[in-house]
Design an enzyme around this catalytic site. Structure first.
Site, PDB file in Angstrom:
ATOM      1  N   TYR A 103       0.822  -1.222   0.000  1.00  0.00           N
ATOM      2  CA  TYR A 103       0.000   0.000   0.000  1.00  0.00           C
ATOM      3  C   TYR A 103       0.854   1.271   0.000  1.00  0.00           C
ATOM      4  O   TYR A 103       0.666   2.144  -0.871  1.00  0.00           O
ATOM      5  CB  TYR A 103      -0.974  -0.027   1.181  1.00  0.00           C
ATOM      6  CG  TYR A 103      -1.880   1.174   1.269  1.00  0.00           C
ATOM      7  CD1 TYR A 103      -3.011   1.274   0.446  1.00  0.00           C
ATOM      8  CD2 TYR A 103      -1.617   2.209   2.163  1.00  0.00           C
ATOM      9  CE1 TYR A 103      -3.847   2.380   0.528  1.00  0.00           C
ATOM     10  CE2 TYR A 103      -2.452   3.315   2.245  1.00  0.00           C
ATOM     11  CZ  TYR A 103      -3.570   3.401   1.422  1.00  0.00           C
ATOM     12  OH  TYR A 103      -4.389   4.504   1.506  1.00  0.00           O
ATOM     13  N   LYS A 128       1.200   4.197  -3.149  1.00  0.00           N
ATOM     14  CA  LYS A 128       0.872   5.619  -3.050  1.00  0.00           C
ATOM     15  C   LYS A 128       2.097   6.475  -3.413  1.00  0.00           C
ATOM     16  O   LYS A 128       1.951   7.576  -3.951  1.00  0.00           O
ATOM     17  CB  LYS A 128       0.348   5.953  -1.650  1.00  0.00           C
ATOM     18  CG  LYS A 128      -0.990   5.272  -1.318  1.00  0.00           C
ATOM     19  CD  LYS A 128      -2.115   5.683  -2.268  1.00  0.00           C
ATOM     20  CE  LYS A 128      -3.489   5.196  -1.800  1.00  0.00           C
ATOM     21  NZ  LYS A 128      -4.566   5.526  -2.736  1.00  0.00           N
ATOM     22  N   THR A 150     -12.918   4.230   7.884  1.00  0.00           N
ATOM     23  CA  THR A 150     -13.604   3.641   6.719  1.00  0.00           C
ATOM     24  C   THR A 150     -13.314   2.139   6.726  1.00  0.00           C
ATOM     25  O   THR A 150     -12.507   1.654   7.537  1.00  0.00           O
ATOM     26  CB  THR A 150     -13.069   4.231   5.391  1.00  0.00           C
ATOM     27  OG1 THR A 150     -11.691   3.858   5.251  1.00  0.00           O
ATOM     28  CG2 THR A 150     -13.202   5.742   5.332  1.00  0.00           C
TER      29      THR A 150
END
Ligand code: NAP
Length: 248
Positions: free
Chosen positions: A166, A170, A201
């Site tokens: 991840y 990015k 989230t």
């Protein structure tokens, strides 16, 4: 004239809030979602809140779906004013969340496919429509964990994070942002990267302290930049004020 905005991954989380806030500012929002059921439901909820929202099927990892979406927007509107590349994943295959020594090729492929290759595929498919707009804005939803400066700073609050897929996706997305801004520098199109910060989230398993709406504010600011606004830069809350700029 009503502005048209496409937000990918808008059926929930930060993307949904971004669609809602841009809709409340008077834009027609295309609720990008890979699931027809979830996307229709989100668009319906937005319409009930008074937003002009329409579902658009788009799986950013599927070229046929991306091209179908671009063809549909082209036929319907002929241009696109705002593209928010918001869809993103942490990955759910083995090696997606472990330490660097546990990273797998499968995890890297899965995460880069959505977070990096997906953004390039979507941007390129919609670029002719973005060029047709008067002054389009592209927002790439990145993360502070993609900042090499932050991740190598022992004083940064997230310095203890050590995983590859991840954060590296990015970092790559940040480079993608810089490169598009260079190619488009002689056009009215502005391309910036946004950091929503740690929000509650599904992606963070609801560990973030910020609401998805708070996370959406930076994307909204970058989607509505004035003509003299910045391009090719990385922003957090308060963009485009100088103290909201983040280091790559
Ligand atoms: P989320 O609630 O998990 O939402 C992610 C959205 O992306 C969902 O709508 C999901 O659709 C969609 N998506 C995933 N893969 C897709 C694909 N292949 N094609 C189309 N849509 C796809 O996560 P979030 O926290 O709102 O994340 C939004 C963005 O913010 C991501 O880019 C994330 O990296 C970034 N971000 C989040 C945080 C945070 O703290 N939450 C911090 C920094 C950056 P489904 O419902 O179908 O899965």
């Amino acid at each position: 004239m009503t502005l048209i905005a496409l937000i990918t991954g808008a059926n929930k989380g930060i993307g949904y809030e971004t669609a809602r806030l841009l809709g409340e500012r008077g834009m027609t929002v295309l609720v990008g979602a890979r699931s027809e059921e979830l996307g229709q439901k989100a668009a319906q909820a937005l319409r009930e809140g008074g937003v002009d929202a329409r579902f658009l099927q788009i799986d950013v990892t599927d070229d046929a779906s991306v091209q179908r979406a671009a063809d549909h927007v082209g036929a319907e509107y002929g241009h696109l004013d705002v593209l928010v590349n918001n869809a993103g994943i942490v990955g759910d295959v083995e090696g997606a969340r472990g330490g660097p020594s546990a990273a797998t090729r499968a995890a890297l492929r899965q995460v880069f496919e959505a977070n990096v290759f997906g953004v390039v595929a979507v941007t390129n498919a919609f670029l002719p429509l973005l060029r047709n707009a008067e002054a389009a804005r592209i927002v790439n939803v990145s993360s502070e964990v993609g900042s090499l400066t932050f991740m190598s700073d022992p004083e940064h609050p997230l310095h203890q994070l050590a995983t590859i897929p991840y954060p590296a996706s990015k970092t790559a997305l940040n480079m993608v942002t810089v490169m598009y801004a260079k190619e488009l520098r002689d056009t009215p199109i502005k391309v910036n990267a946004a950091n929503p910060s740690h929000c509650a989230t599904d992606l963070t398993r609801h560990t973030g302290s910020r609401t998805p709406e708070q996370g959406a504010l930076v994307s909204v600011a970058l989607a509505t930049l004035p003509a003299d606004g910045p391009s090719g830069r990385f922003w957090g809350d308060g963009a485009p004020a100088a103290d909201a700029e983040l280091p790559w």
